[in-house]
Design a protein around this motif. Sequence first.
Motif, PDB file in Angstrom:
ATOM      1  N   SER A  46       0.813  -1.217   0.000  1.00  0.00           N
ATOM      2  CA  SER A  46       0.000   0.000   0.000  1.00  0.00           C
ATOM      3  C   SER A  46       0.844   1.264   0.000  1.00  0.00           C
ATOM      4  O   SER A  46       0.304   2.366   0.030  1.00  0.00           O
ATOM      5  CB  SER A  46      -0.924   0.022   1.222  1.00  0.00           C
ATOM      6  N   GLY A  47       2.171   1.095   0.023  1.00  0.00           N
ATOM      7  CA  GLY A  47       3.052   2.251  -0.082  1.00  0.00           C
ATOM      8  C   GLY A  47       3.821   2.621   1.167  1.00  0.00           C
ATOM      9  O   GLY A  47       4.558   3.612   1.156  1.00  0.00           O
ATOM     10  N   VAL A  48       3.656   1.868   2.249  1.00  0.00           N
ATOM     11  CA  VAL A  48       4.413   2.167   3.470  1.00  0.00           C
ATOM     12  C   VAL A  48       5.885   1.872   3.224  1.00  0.00           C
ATOM     13  O   VAL A  48       6.239   0.863   2.600  1.00  0.00           O
ATOM     14  CB  VAL A  48       3.871   1.329   4.660  1.00  0.00           C
ATOM     15  N   ASN A  49       6.743   2.752   3.706  1.00  0.00           N
ATOM     16  CA  ASN A  49       8.182   2.577   3.565  1.00  0.00           C
ATOM     17  C   ASN A  49       8.613   1.361   4.392  1.00  0.00           C
ATOM     18  O   ASN A  49       8.400   1.327   5.610  1.00  0.00           O
ATOM     19  CB  ASN A  49       8.896   3.841   4.055  1.00  0.00           C
ATOM     20  N   PRO A  50       9.248   0.358   3.774  1.00  0.00           N
ATOM     21  CA  PRO A  50       9.640  -0.860   4.505  1.00  0.00           C
ATOM     22  C   PRO A  50      10.605  -0.588   5.662  1.00  0.00           C
ATOM     23  O   PRO A  50      10.493  -1.206   6.715  1.00  0.00           O
ATOM     24  CB  PRO A  50      10.313  -1.732   3.447  1.00  0.00           C
ATOM     25  N   GLU A  51      11.538   0.351   5.474  1.00  0.00           N
ATOM     26  CA  GLU A  51      12.484   0.665   6.550  1.00  0.00           C
ATOM     27  C   GLU A  51      11.778   1.335   7.721  1.00  0.00           C
ATOM     28  O   GLU A  51      12.087   1.051   8.885  1.00  0.00           O
ATOM     29  CB  GLU A  51      13.616   1.537   6.023  1.00  0.00           C
ATOM     30  N   ALA A  52      10.816   2.206   7.417  1.00  0.00           N
ATOM     31  CA  ALA A  52      10.051   2.849   8.481  1.00  0.00           C
ATOM     32  C   ALA A  52       9.204   1.813   9.227  1.00  0.00           C
ATOM     33  O   ALA A  52       9.106   1.855  10.461  1.00  0.00           O
ATOM     34  CB  ALA A  52       9.161   3.945   7.904  1.00  0.00           C
ATOM     35  N   LEU A  53       8.624   0.877   8.494  1.00  0.00           N
ATOM     36  CA  LEU A  53       7.843  -0.189   9.117  1.00  0.00           C
ATOM     37  C   LEU A  53       8.718  -1.041  10.031  1.00  0.00           C
ATOM     38  O   LEU A  53       8.332  -1.355  11.162  1.00  0.00           O
ATOM     39  CB  LEU A  53       7.175  -1.061   8.048  1.00  0.00           C
ATOM     40  N   ALA A  54       9.910  -1.383   9.566  1.00  0.00           N
ATOM     41  CA  ALA A  54      10.838  -2.165  10.392  1.00  0.00           C
ATOM     42  C   ALA A  54      11.200  -1.399  11.663  1.00  0.00           C
ATOM     43  O   ALA A  54      11.266  -1.979  12.753  1.00  0.00           O
ATOM     44  CB  ALA A  54      12.092  -2.505   9.594  1.00  0.00           C
ATOM     45  N   ALA A  55      11.414  -0.091  11.534  1.00  0.00           N
ATOM     46  CA  ALA A  55      11.753   0.732  12.707  1.00  0.00           C
ATOM     47  C   ALA A  55      10.605   0.755  13.706  1.00  0.00           C
ATOM     48  O   ALA A  55      10.831   0.670  14.926  1.00  0.00           O
ATOM     49  CB  ALA A  55      12.106   2.149  12.264  1.00  0.00           C
ATOM     50  N   VAL A  56       9.381   0.845  13.213  1.00  0.00           N
ATOM     51  CA  VAL A  56       8.207   0.840  14.100  1.00  0.00           C
ATOM     52  C   VAL A  56       8.096  -0.498  14.827  1.00  0.00           C
ATOM     53  O   VAL A  56       7.858  -0.542  16.037  1.00  0.00           O
ATOM     54  CB  VAL A  56       6.913   1.144  13.305  1.00  0.00           C
ATOM     55  N   ILE A  57       8.295  -1.586  14.102  1.00  0.00           N
ATOM     56  CA  ILE A  57       8.230  -2.919  14.721  1.00  0.00           C
ATOM     57  C   ILE A  57       9.295  -3.054  15.799  1.00  0.00           C
ATOM     58  O   ILE A  57       9.023  -3.537  16.910  1.00  0.00           O
ATOM     59  CB  ILE A  57       8.355  -4.027  13.661  1.00  0.00           C
ATOM     60  N   GLN A  58      10.506  -2.603  15.511  1.00  0.00           N
ATOM     61  CA  GLN A  58      11.580  -2.683  16.503  1.00  0.00           C
ATOM     62  C   GLN A  58      11.254  -1.838  17.731  1.00  0.00           C
ATOM     63  O   GLN A  58      11.490  -2.265  18.870  1.00  0.00           O
ATOM     64  CB  GLN A  58      12.903  -2.246  15.891  1.00  0.00           C
ATOM     65  N   GLU A  59      10.720  -0.638  17.525  1.00  0.00           N
ATOM     66  CA  GLU A  59      10.367   0.228  18.645  1.00  0.00           C
ATOM     67  C   GLU A  59       9.244  -0.388  19.485  1.00  0.00           C
ATOM     68  O   GLU A  59       9.298  -0.358  20.719  1.00  0.00           O
ATOM     69  CB  GLU A  59       9.955   1.611  18.141  1.00  0.00           C
ATOM     70  N   LEU A  60       8.251  -0.972  18.825  1.00  0.00           N
ATOM     71  CA  LEU A  60       7.172  -1.630  19.567  1.00  0.00           C
ATOM     72  C   LEU A  60       7.710  -2.802  20.393  1.00  0.00           C
ATOM     73  O   LEU A  60       7.273  -3.016  21.530  1.00  0.00           O
ATOM     74  CB  LEU A  60       6.078  -2.109  18.611  1.00  0.00           C
ATOM     75  N   ARG A  61       8.649  -3.531  19.836  1.00  0.00           N
ATOM     76  CA  ARG A  61       9.255  -4.645  20.585  1.00  0.00           C
ATOM     77  C   ARG A  61      10.026  -4.133  21.791  1.00  0.00           C
ATOM     78  O   ARG A  61       9.960  -4.723  22.875  1.00  0.00           O
ATOM     79  CB  ARG A  61      10.162  -5.479  19.681  1.00  0.00           C
TER      80      ARG A  61
END
Length: 76
Positions: free
Chosen positions: A44-59
């Motif tokens: 849908s257009g989400v930046n993969p690196e930004a998504l990875a950063a969000v996942i890491q921060e949530l963890r």
Amino acid sequence: MSTREAVRLSAAEETLNTLHDISQLLNTGLDKETLATCVGLIESGVNPEALAAVIQELRRENAAAAGKPARSTNGR
């Protein structure tokens, strides 16, 4: 469901299974449902690196709330 739709769904499922296998080999800790959500967001257009950063921060936040060190999958 038309034959074309069935073939498309079968191909999508096979692709997701392959991505999940790769995810497991890389020890990402993502289950198939979460991986499918991530793929959908990226498509849908989400930046993969930004998504990875969000996942890491949530963890990290989850680990801090639980009082244990965050699990790192890439040594960072």
